[in-house]
Write an enzyme that holds these catalytic residues in place. Structure first.
Site, mmCIF file in Angstrom:
data_model
loop_
_atom_site.group_PDB
_atom_site.id
_atom_site.type_symbol
_atom_site.label_atom_id
_atom_site.label_comp_id
_atom_site.label_asym_id
_atom_site.label_seq_id
_atom_site.Cartn_x
_atom_site.Cartn_y
_atom_site.Cartn_z
ATOM 1 N N GLU A 258 0.878 -1.179 0.000
ATOM 2 C CA GLU A 258 0.000 0.000 0.000
ATOM 3 C C GLU A 258 0.900 1.209 0.000
ATOM 4 O OE1 GLU A 258 -1.272 3.196 1.050
ATOM 5 O OE2 GLU A 258 -1.981 2.399 2.962
ATOM 6 N N CYS A 292 -1.499 9.030 2.788
ATOM 7 C CA CYS A 292 -1.420 8.408 1.464
ATOM 8 C C CYS A 292 -2.641 8.705 0.611
ATOM 9 C CB CYS A 292 -1.221 6.903 1.608
ATOM 10 S SG CYS A 292 -2.517 6.084 2.576
#
Length: 491
Positions: A258, A292
């Protein structure tokens, strides 16, 4: 005395140590200070794992895992529920500690603990789900497809949301019968490691099933390359993710990456500009943009660009910045001087390339003012790279097709959003975007603990963790057939 001076952070037992086999042990890789970003105060010492430390911890995790996998599903579920209760019991302490160590505001710390509680509760349900299926087969033979644990799962977590981004892998992996070796970022060892060690120990997790070893690249590479660890779950930068993916592929491991990439928030001309500006400001500036899913690029229809820009400049000018733990600011400091310097250079390079600095662009200590750039275009650093700082990049477009083309001018991303009153049009645009998660009439920073979380390209390797994805991620298939008697064979 301010909030930053009232709370001792690192417990004495954990100071300068690693959590291995249910005990705090002195590392062979040395120690270093953990600094509070807002004040520079030393919050404690973090033990740094060496490759040898990591290899020993992996062996002890492997030895503990078989008995844990054989533990009844109800007993494993009970441990996860008790861990959630342990988090709740120290909710305020943990929330303030996270705010201090990560440089976040207190509501950010509270959010991390709330989500960690829910993640443990959701994980507690995994052992009680069906663990496979009965397959069609010939008469007299039972054919089963079972989900079985990997064994030892390696988890490498980042500094920005260290509790959430660690426990979202730790909890389901444990629930499904794995042992976990966790390597948190050494800048946030308390939020990303010590808290989990404490709550799972209180919950009765047997020793060795959760090993917590902060460390640098040496420890990370030892974890990724060890043949006793068949799966790695990594959250972090695309550069490090590429390296981990290469190593994991070379050693034939399952890997969940991720990462980051470009997250696009599109504002259409029929949007409510006051509401849109609030959404943009939160998506781009919450936790100093060190997320993110942050709204890296804000693509705005040319007819409403000036109106949205004026609103964002007003917010950037008036939002207070300082010590997040004080309870008096909207943005705290960035994690360290290296991260701030990288972000400041990106802003300056983008302005040199022709963008206009509308607000911000200055800092005091590690506190960077919320920043607005207009005239941002492909080829400029802040368009092409993930800023990971408090930045709104305003990008103008004329048509829906141009908005889609600009948004997809990247190597992928985690999250995208479209804001506009015509929901059908917004959804039609959104469905063309290259992102793992899509939000209509919202900003890009969203996660509900029960949703698949991941993205293509720089967003990761296309896999997802969370909710229905966890059973697939943290187990593997095993085919089992059963016959009442051994049949005859022609040889």
């Amino acid at each position: 005395m301010g909030a930053s001076e009232q709370l001792p952070l690192m417990p004495a037992a954990a100071d300068a140590r690693l959590y291995d086999q249910g005990a705090w042990r002195v590392p062979t890789g040395g120690t270093r200070p953990v600094n509070e970003p807002a004040t520079g105060l030393v919050l404690g010492q973090v033990g740094i794992a060496s490759a040898a430390d990591m290899q020993g911890a992996i062996g002890r995790a492997q030895a503990a895992q078989k008995a844990w996998a054989a533990t009844s599903p109800r007993d494993r579920a009970a441990v996860l529920l008790k861990a959630a209760q342990a988090l709740q019991a120290r909710f305020e302490d943990y929330a303030l500690a996270i705010a201090r160590e990560t440089g976040g505001i207190v509501p950010k710390g509270q959010h991390e603990v709330k989500e960690a509680i829910v993640l443990c509760q959701v994980a507690a349900g995994l052992p009680m789900q069906a663990q496979g299926q009965v397959l069609p087969s010939t008469p007299g033979r039972m054919s089963l497809a079972k989900r079985v644990p990997h064994g030892v799962v390696g988890v490498i977590s980042p500094f920005n949301f260290p509790l959430i981004l660690g426990i979202r892998s730790v909890a389901p992996a444990l629930a499904l019968g794995n042992a976990v070796v966790l390597k948190p970022d050494p800048r946030t060892p308390y939020s990303g490691g010590v808290i989990m060690a404490e709550v799972f120990e209180q919950a009765g997790l047997p020793a060795g099933l959760l090993q917590v070893l902060p460390g640098d690249a040496e420890a990370g590479e030892a974890l990724v390359t060890d043949p006793r660890v068949p799966m790695i779950a990594f959250t972090g930068s695309p550069g490090v993710g590429r390296r981990i993916g290469e190593l994991a592929g070379r050693h034939l491991k399952k890997v969940s990456l991720e990462l980051g990439g470009a997250n696009n928030l599109i504002v259409l001309e029929d949007a409510d500009l006051d509401a849109a500006a609030s959404a943009v400001a939160f998506g781009a500036w919450f936790h100093q943009g060190q997320i993110c899913m942050a709204s890296n690029r804000v693509l705005v229809h040319e007819s409403v660009l000036e109106g949205l820009k004026a609103r964002l400049v007003g917010k950037a000018t008036h939002l207070p910045v300082g010590d997040g733990a004080s309870g008096r600011v909207a943005l705290g400091p960035m994690i360290d001087a290296k991260q701030l310097s990288h972000f400041d250079a990106l802003v300056k390079d983008t302005v040199k390339a022709g963008a206009t600095l509308e607000a911000g662009g200055t800092f005091e200590g590690l506190c960077y003012r919320p920043t607005v750039l207009s005239g941002v275009k492909p080829g400029m650093r802040s368009f092409d790279e993930e800023p990971f700082g408090p930045l709104v990049n305003l990008v103008s477009f004329k048509t829906d097709e141009e908005a889609v083309s600009l948004a997809n001018n990247s190597q992928g991303g985690l999250s995208a959003a479209v804001i506009g009153r015509d929901v059908s049009r917004a959804l039609a645009i959104g469905e063309q975007l290259n992102a793992g998660m899509l939000h209509i009439n919202d900003q890009t920073v969203n996660d509900d603990a029960v949703n698949p979380f991941g993205g293509p390209g720089l967003g990761g390797n296309g896999s997802a963790v969370g909710g229905p994805a966890d059973l697939d991620e943290y187990t593997r298939w095993q085919w089992v057939t059963v016959k009442a008697a051994l049949p005859g064979f022609p040889f």
